[in-house]
Design a protein around this motif. Structure first.
Motif, PDB file in Angstrom:
ATOM      1  N   ARG B 143       6.918   2.000  -8.323  1.00  0.00           N
ATOM      2  CA  ARG B 143       5.642   1.419  -8.771  1.00  0.00           C
ATOM      3  C   ARG B 143       5.751  -0.130  -8.056  1.00  0.00           C
ATOM      4  NH1 ARG B 143       7.498   2.391 -14.613  1.00  0.00           N
ATOM      5  NH2 ARG B 143       7.534   4.388 -14.583  1.00  0.00           N
ATOM      6  N   ARG B 144       6.659  -0.630  -7.723  1.00  0.00           N
ATOM      7  CA  ARG B 144       6.335  -2.016  -7.010  1.00  0.00           C
ATOM      8  C   ARG B 144       5.852  -1.527  -5.732  1.00  0.00           C
ATOM      9  NH1 ARG B 144       9.089  -6.227  -9.302  1.00  0.00           N
ATOM     10  NH2 ARG B 144       9.602  -7.285  -7.244  1.00  0.00           N
ATOM     11  N   CYS B 145       6.236  -0.620  -5.186  1.00  0.00           N
ATOM     12  CA  CYS B 145       5.794  -0.064  -3.906  1.00  0.00           C
ATOM     13  C   CYS B 145       4.196   0.243  -3.901  1.00  0.00           C
ATOM     14  CB  CYS B 145       6.281   1.037  -3.357  1.00  0.00           C
ATOM     15  SG  CYS B 145       8.155   0.696  -2.732  1.00  0.00           S
ATOM     16  N   ARG B 146       3.887   0.699  -5.110  1.00  0.00           N
ATOM     17  CA  ARG B 146       2.392   1.068  -5.305  1.00  0.00           C
ATOM     18  C   ARG B 146       1.609   0.046  -5.048  1.00  0.00           C
ATOM     19  NH1 ARG B 146       1.559   6.433  -5.502  1.00  0.00           N
ATOM     20  NH2 ARG B 146       3.053   7.844  -6.761  1.00  0.00           N
ATOM     21  N   PHE B 147       2.125  -1.133  -5.832  1.00  0.00           N
ATOM     22  CA  PHE B 147       1.185  -2.383  -5.691  1.00  0.00           C
ATOM     23  C   PHE B 147       1.109  -2.849  -4.268  1.00  0.00           C
ATOM     24  CE2 PHE B 147       2.691  -3.424 -10.274  1.00  0.00           C
ATOM     25  CZ  PHE B 147       1.674  -3.347 -10.856  1.00  0.00           C
ATOM     26  N   LEU B 148       2.084  -2.875  -3.514  1.00  0.00           N
ATOM     27  CA  LEU B 148       1.954  -3.167  -2.154  1.00  0.00           C
ATOM     28  C   LEU B 148       0.941  -2.474  -1.433  1.00  0.00           C
ATOM     29  CD1 LEU B 148       5.376  -4.321  -1.105  1.00  0.00           C
ATOM     30  CD2 LEU B 148       3.436  -5.796  -1.860  1.00  0.00           C
ATOM     31  N   LEU B 149       1.024  -0.897  -1.598  1.00  0.00           N
ATOM     32  CA  LEU B 149       0.462   0.048  -1.185  1.00  0.00           C
ATOM     33  C   LEU B 149      -1.284   0.176  -1.387  1.00  0.00           C
ATOM     34  CD1 LEU B 149       1.167   2.592   0.832  1.00  0.00           C
ATOM     35  CD2 LEU B 149       1.146   3.849  -1.331  1.00  0.00           C
ATOM     36  N   ASP B 150      -1.412  -0.409  -2.354  1.00  0.00           N
ATOM     37  CA  ASP B 150      -2.804  -0.423  -2.851  1.00  0.00           C
ATOM     38  C   ASP B 150      -3.490  -1.351  -2.257  1.00  0.00           C
ATOM     39  OD1 ASP B 150      -2.462   1.978  -4.054  1.00  0.00           O
ATOM     40  OD2 ASP B 150      -2.194   0.991  -6.211  1.00  0.00           O
ATOM     41  N   LEU B 151      -2.740  -2.542  -1.849  1.00  0.00           N
ATOM     42  CA  LEU B 151      -3.463  -3.625  -1.242  1.00  0.00           C
ATOM     43  C   LEU B 151      -4.324  -3.245  -0.123  1.00  0.00           C
ATOM     44  CD1 LEU B 151      -0.552  -6.275  -1.098  1.00  0.00           C
ATOM     45  CD2 LEU B 151      -2.823  -6.887  -2.201  1.00  0.00           C
ATOM     46  N   PRO B 152      -5.458  -4.125   0.088  1.00  0.00           N
ATOM     47  CA  PRO B 152      -6.261  -3.663   1.392  1.00  0.00           C
ATOM     48  C   PRO B 152      -5.694  -3.955   2.605  1.00  0.00           C
ATOM     49  CG  PRO B 152      -7.649  -4.953  -0.268  1.00  0.00           C
ATOM     50  CD  PRO B 152      -6.101  -4.849  -0.617  1.00  0.00           C
ATOM     51  N   GLU B 153      -5.833  -3.319   3.768  1.00  0.00           N
ATOM     52  CA  GLU B 153      -5.256  -3.576   5.102  1.00  0.00           C
ATOM     53  C   GLU B 153      -5.040  -4.961   5.456  1.00  0.00           C
ATOM     54  OE1 GLU B 153      -3.700  -1.098   6.645  1.00  0.00           O
ATOM     55  OE2 GLU B 153      -3.044  -2.418   8.049  1.00  0.00           O
ATOM     56  N   LYS B 154      -6.092  -5.860   5.326  1.00  0.00           N
ATOM     57  CA  LYS B 154      -6.051  -7.167   5.711  1.00  0.00           C
ATOM     58  C   LYS B 154      -4.734  -7.833   5.169  1.00  0.00           C
ATOM     59  CE  LYS B 154      -8.608 -11.276   4.170  1.00  0.00           C
ATOM     60  NZ  LYS B 154      -9.464 -11.691   3.254  1.00  0.00           N
TER      61      LYS B 154
END
Lengths: 282, 317
Positions: B143-154
């Motif tokens: 879940r923590r990874c998903r927070f990062l994954l969902d961030l825009p590319e910038k």
């Protein structure tokens, strides 16, 4: 791909510092991420061979003075080819070294430093000479103890010369020892211990050596005589190969330290014999 | 040839392009290099053969150190070439059991695992439990990874740049982004009008954190509390909205802590006291009903008397 093992940030440092090195030393013999030789336990980020007798190697890292550099210093210093080593780092790493402690250590141990800022501007912060010729400043200062103030000043000047030109530095150290002998001879002649203080340096040392008054200091005088003969050969000898160039550097370093040690011994012995070395510049 | 142990020249080995690890920090590498210089490579690396070369499955840091130390050879276990999914999962599981990668490293590779899983399972996406079993990661980590994954590319780029810095030069961390994203998600759910544009909000919070207006990454938990204050402590929606807008206003040099202390802390403290009062009340009520009511200890009796005096002073007679 060259520099492929580096992060994008360090890749930028490697590229910018390499461009600076190329402008300064040319690009002859450029190798990236390849070993200089199997006997050296370190593979630089890149190295150049600007001349037959010189290798400039650069280590790109975020950490100032890595363990690998520390441990490879001995191999580099003893290699049959003079190697000058620089560490290239991002400018912010250089600026964030607490009390410049690691930078000071890196410099004292004979390494140069190149920095690269965020805009990709590379700059040599500290120049370096082949690692083999490095004499630790702390060691040098400790070896100076026991000498008179004026002898210390003269040897410090010779040390500065040595750092950029080993032959001249050794020559300067030899001249100090010569001057000391000249000073002793003048006093010995004045008090009638020896008949004359004229003649070559070897003749002067022989006169002192033969005199009964200096009998118990013959060990030191003999050492000075061989040193004078040796340093003249070493300092003036032009190397014909990289191996000879590396040897010359090592011999000059040995010679310089021997000269310093003999000057100290000579001063102590002559003090015991009742002589004060007043003038030592020939 | 499977699981054969050989001494290989480091130059014959190539890094695995699928290795999720992307950050090799100098400090850590230097420590490992010093250890290898002193004791050698005690645990063989794992590779598979690919033509005249070998490709790493496990041991990129050891291999890099071997290259740097100019070692003539390195002990390597040679395995059969794995399938793409197995190749990736091998690396995940090795690190789940050993030293953990950065979350960002994992986050960047999770879509590959999901993609390869779908390919091998007729397009079916793995559940969170399956993903956890496959990768050796806990569900919380995923879940923590998903927070990062969902961030825009910038923001991936910003984070990657930060993570490649030596630790002492890093300002923003993965935890910063995870805490910030959690808080923004809560605000967006509870008070959708507070955030007009998520990226603008992120930029303001990043800028305020860099300038130390926001002092700590845990301050973002207070931001979440502000968003939930309407339901939990009866805060007026307009007030909560106004407070959050102040934090998200780049012109106002105000952090989360100050706003929380000014408008919310008292309410949350009151709520804590309320719960404590309820608990005392409940205990006393039970004591009255019980036959051994007189057996309240001297210590508790003394404190209750003190409390009664204080309550009388606060509330009046």
């Amino acid at each position: 791909m060259p520099f492929d093992t580096l992060s994008p940030r360090l890749k930028a440092v490697a590229t910018a510092s390499l461009s600076l090195c190329r402008n300064r030393w040319g690009h002859q013999g450029l190798r990236k991420e390849e070993p200089i030789d199997g006997s050296i336990s370190w593979r630089p980020t890149y190295f150049l061979k600007p001349s037959r007798f010189e290798i400039i190697a650069v280590e790109v890292d975020d950490k100032i003075y890595t363990e690998v550099l520390k441990s490879a210093a001995h191999d580099i210093g003893n290699f049959d080819h003079p190697i000058t080593v620089y560490q290239a780092s991002p400018l912010d790493v250089f600026q964030n070294d607490p009390r410049m402690a690691r930078i000071g250590l890196l410099r004292d141990h004979g390494f140069g430093i190149i920095t690269v800022d965020d805009e990709g501007n590379a700059r040599i912060q500290h120049t370096a000479q082949p690692l083999a010729q490095n004499i630790l400043p702390t060691r040098f200062e400790s070896d100076l103890s026991g000498l008179t103030q004026s002898l210390k000043i003269a040897f410090r000047a010779a040390y500065v010369t040595f750092q950029t030109n080993v032959g001249q530095g050794l020559q300067q150290a030899g001249q100090i020892v010569e001057g000391m002998i000249g000073s002793i001879c003048s006093q010995a002649e004045a008090n009638g211990t020896i008949a004359t203080s004229a003649g070559s340096l070897a003749d002067k040392i022989d006169l002192l050596y033969q005199s009964n008054h200096f009998r118990q200091y013959r060990g030191t005088l003999g050492g000075v005589r061989s040193f004078v003969r040796e340093f003249r050969n070493t300092a003036s000898h032009a190397p014909r190969s990289a191996k000879e160039a590396a040897e010359k550097i090592r011999n000059c370093k040995d010679g310089f330290l021997t000269g310093l040690r003999l000057a100290k011994q000579l001063r102590e012995d002559m003090q015991r014999a009742g002589y004060i070395i007043r003038q030592f510049v020939p | 040839m499977t699981n054969e142990l050989k001494q290989l020249a480091p130059d014959r080995i190539k890094r695995n392009p699928d290795n999720p690890r992307i950050f090799f920090r100098s400090e850590e590498m230097d420590t490992l290099t010093a250890s290898i210089k002193r004791y050698g490579i005690q645990v063989p690396i794992t590779v598979y053969q690919d033509g005249r070369h070998y490709v790493l499955i496990d041991g990129e840091r050891r291999w890099r150190c071997a290259l740097k130390l100019n070692l003539p050879s390195i002990p390597a276990l040679i395995q059969e070439k794995p399938s793409p999914l197995r190749n990736l999962l091998l690396m995940f599981n090795i690190h789940a059991l050993r030293e953990q990668w950065d979350y960002f490293t994992i986050a960047r590779k999770l879509p590959d695992v999901i993609g390869l899983f779908k390919k091998e399972n007729r397009g079916r996406e793995p559940t969170e439990i399956e993903l956890s079993e496959l990768t050796g990661l806990t569900r919380g980590q995923i879940r923590r990874c998903r927070f990062l994954l969902d961030l825009p590319e910038k923001y991936h780029e910003i984070l990657a740049r930060e993570l490649s810095l030596p630790k002492n030069l890093q300002t923003l961390s993965e935890d910063f982004f995870i805490e910030m994203e959690r808080a923004l998600k809560t605000v967006n759910t509870r008070l959708p009008t507070a955030i007009r544009n998520m990226d603008t909000a992120r930029d303001v919070l990043i800028q305020k954190f860099r300038s130390k207006t926001i002092k700590n990454i845990t301050d973002f938990r207070m931001l979440s509390k502000m968003a939930t204050s309407i339901g939990r402590v009866g805060m007026q929606e307009e007030k909560a909205l106004e407070a959050i807008k102040q934090i998200l206003n780049p012109q106002r040099k105000v952090g989360i802590q100050e706003i929380f202390a000014e408008h919310f802390e008292m309410r949350f403290d009151e709520r804590k006291v309320l719960l404590s009062v309820d608990s005392i009340y409940e205990y006393l009520e039970i004591s009255i009903d019980a036959e051994d009511a007189d057996e309240i200890s001297e210590e508790l009796r003394g404190r209750l008397v003190k409390l009664r005096t204080l309550i009388t002073r606060v509330l009046g007679r």
